[in-house]
Design a protein around this motif. Sequence first.
Motif, PDB file in Angstrom:
ATOM      1  N   PHE A 274      -8.057   1.572  14.892  1.00 50.15           N
ATOM      2  CA  PHE A 274      -8.265   0.414  14.007  1.00 50.15           C
ATOM      3  C   PHE A 274      -8.299   0.815  12.536  1.00 50.15           C
ATOM      4  CE2 PHE A 274      -9.858  -1.422  18.015  1.00 50.15           C
ATOM      5  CZ  PHE A 274      -9.101  -2.591  18.020  1.00 50.15           C
ATOM      6  N   GLU A 275      -8.026   2.072  12.269  1.00 46.85           N
ATOM      7  CA  GLU A 275      -7.994   2.491  10.864  1.00 46.85           C
ATOM      8  C   GLU A 275      -6.690   2.029  10.221  1.00 46.85           C
ATOM      9  OE1 GLU A 275      -9.304   6.497  10.268  1.00 46.85           O
ATOM     10  OE2 GLU A 275      -8.424   6.598   8.277  1.00 46.85           O
ATOM     11  N   ILE A 276      -6.727   1.880   8.890  1.00 48.15           N
ATOM     12  CA  ILE A 276      -5.508   1.508   8.187  1.00 48.15           C
ATOM     13  C   ILE A 276      -4.749   2.785   7.824  1.00 48.15           C
ATOM     14  CG2 ILE A 276      -6.311  -0.685   7.288  1.00 48.15           C
ATOM     15  CD1 ILE A 276      -7.127   0.884   4.809  1.00 48.15           C
ATOM     16  N   PHE A 277      -3.485   2.621   7.426  1.00 40.37           N
ATOM     17  CA  PHE A 277      -2.714   3.799   7.032  1.00 40.37           C
ATOM     18  C   PHE A 277      -1.637   3.410   6.026  1.00 40.37           C
ATOM     19  CE2 PHE A 277       0.322   7.365   7.790  1.00 40.37           C
ATOM     20  CZ  PHE A 277      -0.545   8.383   7.423  1.00 40.37           C
ATOM     21  N   MET A 278      -1.267   4.371   5.149  1.00 37.74           N
ATOM     22  CA  MET A 278      -0.302   4.066   4.098  1.00 37.74           C
ATOM     23  C   MET A 278       1.130   4.258   4.581  1.00 37.74           C
ATOM     24  SD  MET A 278      -2.174   6.954   3.723  1.00 37.74           S
ATOM     25  CE  MET A 278      -3.385   6.999   2.442  1.00 37.74           C
ATOM     26  N   THR A 279       1.729   3.122   4.974  1.00 34.03           N
ATOM     27  CA  THR A 279       3.141   3.129   5.375  1.00 34.03           C
ATOM     28  C   THR A 279       3.811   1.928   4.725  1.00 34.03           C
ATOM     29  OG1 THR A 279       2.960   1.628   7.259  1.00 34.03           O
ATOM     30  CG2 THR A 279       2.470   3.958   7.680  1.00 34.03           C
ATOM     31  N   ASP A 280       5.138   1.848   4.860  1.00 32.16           N
ATOM     32  CA  ASP A 280       5.809   0.631   4.420  1.00 32.16           C
ATOM     33  C   ASP A 280       5.762  -0.402   5.544  1.00 32.16           C
ATOM     34  OD1 ASP A 280       7.817   1.228   6.234  1.00 32.16           O
ATOM     35  OD2 ASP A 280       9.377   1.590   4.732  1.00 32.16           O
ATOM     36  N   ALA A 281       6.427  -1.542   5.354  1.00 32.46           N
ATOM     37  CA  ALA A 281       6.358  -2.624   6.351  1.00 32.46           C
ATOM     38  C   ALA A 281       6.967  -2.187   7.676  1.00 32.46           C
ATOM     39  CB  ALA A 281       7.067  -3.870   5.817  1.00 32.46           C
ATOM     40  N   MET A 282       7.903  -1.230   7.628  1.00 29.78           N
ATOM     41  CA  MET A 282       8.563  -0.761   8.842  1.00 29.78           C
ATOM     42  C   MET A 282       7.794   0.374   9.516  1.00 29.78           C
ATOM     43  SD  MET A 282      10.999  -2.558   7.264  1.00 29.78           S
ATOM     44  CE  MET A 282      11.974  -1.678   6.057  1.00 29.78           C
ATOM     45  N   GLY A 283       6.682   0.799   8.926  1.00 29.98           N
ATOM     46  CA  GLY A 283       5.876   1.855   9.520  1.00 29.98           C
ATOM     47  C   GLY A 283       6.232   3.256   9.039  1.00 29.98           C
ATOM     48  N   ILE A 284       7.158   3.356   8.085  1.00 35.61           N
ATOM     49  CA  ILE A 284       7.540   4.678   7.566  1.00 35.61           C
ATOM     50  C   ILE A 284       6.454   5.164   6.599  1.00 35.61           C
ATOM     51  CG2 ILE A 284       9.269   5.950   6.201  1.00 35.61           C
ATOM     52  CD1 ILE A 284      11.285   3.743   7.269  1.00 35.61           C
ATOM     53  N   PRO A 285       5.927   6.383   6.842  1.00 41.72           N
ATOM     54  CA  PRO A 285       4.805   6.863   6.016  1.00 41.72           C
ATOM     55  C   PRO A 285       5.147   6.953   4.535  1.00 41.72           C
ATOM     56  CG  PRO A 285       5.121   8.281   7.925  1.00 41.72           C
ATOM     57  CD  PRO A 285       6.287   7.345   7.885  1.00 41.72           C
ATOM     58  N   PHE A 286       4.118   6.821   3.730  1.00 43.81           N
ATOM     59  CA  PHE A 286       4.253   6.908   2.275  1.00 43.81           C
ATOM     60  C   PHE A 286       4.892   8.234   1.873  1.00 43.81           C
ATOM     61  CE2 PHE A 286       2.345   8.237  -1.826  1.00 43.81           C
ATOM     62  CZ  PHE A 286       2.923   7.253  -2.616  1.00 43.81           C
TER      63      PHE A 286
ATOM     64  N   TYR B 263       0.864  -1.182   0.000  1.00 46.15           N
ATOM     65  CA  TYR B 263       0.000   0.000   0.000  1.00 46.15           C
ATOM     66  C   TYR B 263       0.908   1.242   0.000  1.00 46.15           C
ATOM     67  CZ  TYR B 263      -3.789   3.108   1.712  1.00 46.15           C
ATOM     68  OH  TYR B 263      -4.719   4.109   1.869  1.00 46.15           O
ATOM     69  N   GLY B 264       1.634   1.443   1.087  1.00 47.64           N
ATOM     70  CA  GLY B 264       2.372   2.695   1.230  1.00 47.64           C
ATOM     71  C   GLY B 264       3.876   2.581   1.158  1.00 47.64           C
ATOM     72  N   GLY B 265       4.405   1.425   0.730  1.00 42.06           N
ATOM     73  CA  GLY B 265       5.850   1.249   0.681  1.00 42.06           C
ATOM     74  C   GLY B 265       6.477   1.694  -0.636  1.00 42.06           C
ATOM     75  N   PRO B 266       7.811   1.598  -0.736  1.00 41.97           N
ATOM     76  CA  PRO B 266       8.526   2.145  -1.888  1.00 41.97           C
ATOM     77  C   PRO B 266       8.182   1.472  -3.220  1.00 41.97           C
ATOM     78  CG  PRO B 266      10.004   0.826  -0.504  1.00 41.97           C
ATOM     79  CD  PRO B 266       8.726   0.980   0.251  1.00 41.97           C
ATOM     80  N   TYR B 267       7.776   0.194  -3.198  1.00 45.13           N
ATOM     81  CA  TYR B 267       7.428  -0.498  -4.449  1.00 45.13           C
ATOM     82  C   TYR B 267       5.929  -0.777  -4.505  1.00 45.13           C
ATOM     83  CZ  TYR B 267      12.327  -1.318  -3.350  1.00 45.13           C
ATOM     84  OH  TYR B 267      13.621  -1.156  -2.952  1.00 45.13           O
ATOM     85  N   GLY B 268       5.169  -0.033  -3.725  1.00 43.85           N
ATOM     86  CA  GLY B 268       3.742  -0.316  -3.548  1.00 43.85           C
ATOM     87  C   GLY B 268       2.873   0.204  -4.684  1.00 43.85           C
TER      88      GLY B 268
END
Lengths: 137, 195
Positions: free
Chosen positions: B102-114, B29-34
Amino acid sequence: MNYIEKMQLKRRQENNVLTSADLLPIDEVLAKGTIFRKLYQPYKIIPKNPVPSSEQEKLMQEIQTYCIACIDMTLYLDVNPSDKDAIDLFNMIKDRKEESKKKYEQIYGPLSLKSETLKGIPWTWLISKWPWVGSED
Amino acid sequence: MFSYSKMLWFPINIKNPDLKLARVIKTQYGGPYGELGAALRYLNQRYTMPDDRGKALLTDIGTEELGHVEMVVTLYYQLMQGATIEQLKEYGLEDHYGQHGFEIFMTDAMGIPFSVANIGATGDALADLSENMAAEEKARATYEHLMDLTDDPDVLGPLSYLRERELIHFERFKNLYDYYKSQKNILHSNIKNRE
């Protein structure tokens, strides 16, 4: 479904022309994620269509199958715009997709705000299932 | 204009929530190759594509990718469904809960925001298209990593589908790249503006 036979796509000499041998059977298109035989290269699993748990899911899978075939033909045509047989095939798949959508919407409610099923009260846009909600909910 | 279709590209019905996997899968979703980065990159690049083939392909793949964003979010959302606060804590999601509930958010697997900081947009069709070919390969590799991490068929099916689309997009970007390479006059129309 024998849409490939119907098309009677014949192998031709020109480059970049699609032939029936290049296409997967329509019932394999959704699981495999493409209509193009040579571009299908699986990893880890042999993908199969999910087993539908209701008539609604079954009809939705039919729509999804035509949607994926449609986008695949679209992207192909964007870079091969003179392939007449591929244009015919695109239009045939698109017509089937629209038919399936209409059939679905009559029973389960609108899939888009272009639907003909938006005249009911209360507002029918609310009654069709939200796509991210799974079938168990 | 864009319009919404109230359906997914591929059915997603996850029966067994899996917080460990949810934590990782969100990178697509929000990662570098997402998928979000892919959609924005193509829809941004299309304006300066040198001919109608390029404008069409970037528009059509960019639009398809928006639907893939929705698929990845659906996976992420359903994998988190029904989780308790205790379970979130157990799987290291208390940071997420503290910030987003409980909302989702656009980050990478490490939690770094998009971030859009490194999205390729050079205005040079050959550079942009080779960037896109690389991006599709990176996304394919990521989907394979994600597939390595689960044996749940409800998750593997959609991941396998998304992975296959990366192969298709790579091929079409390559078709366009090769075509532009062979048609120097098309590229020249862009270069002319710089003179």
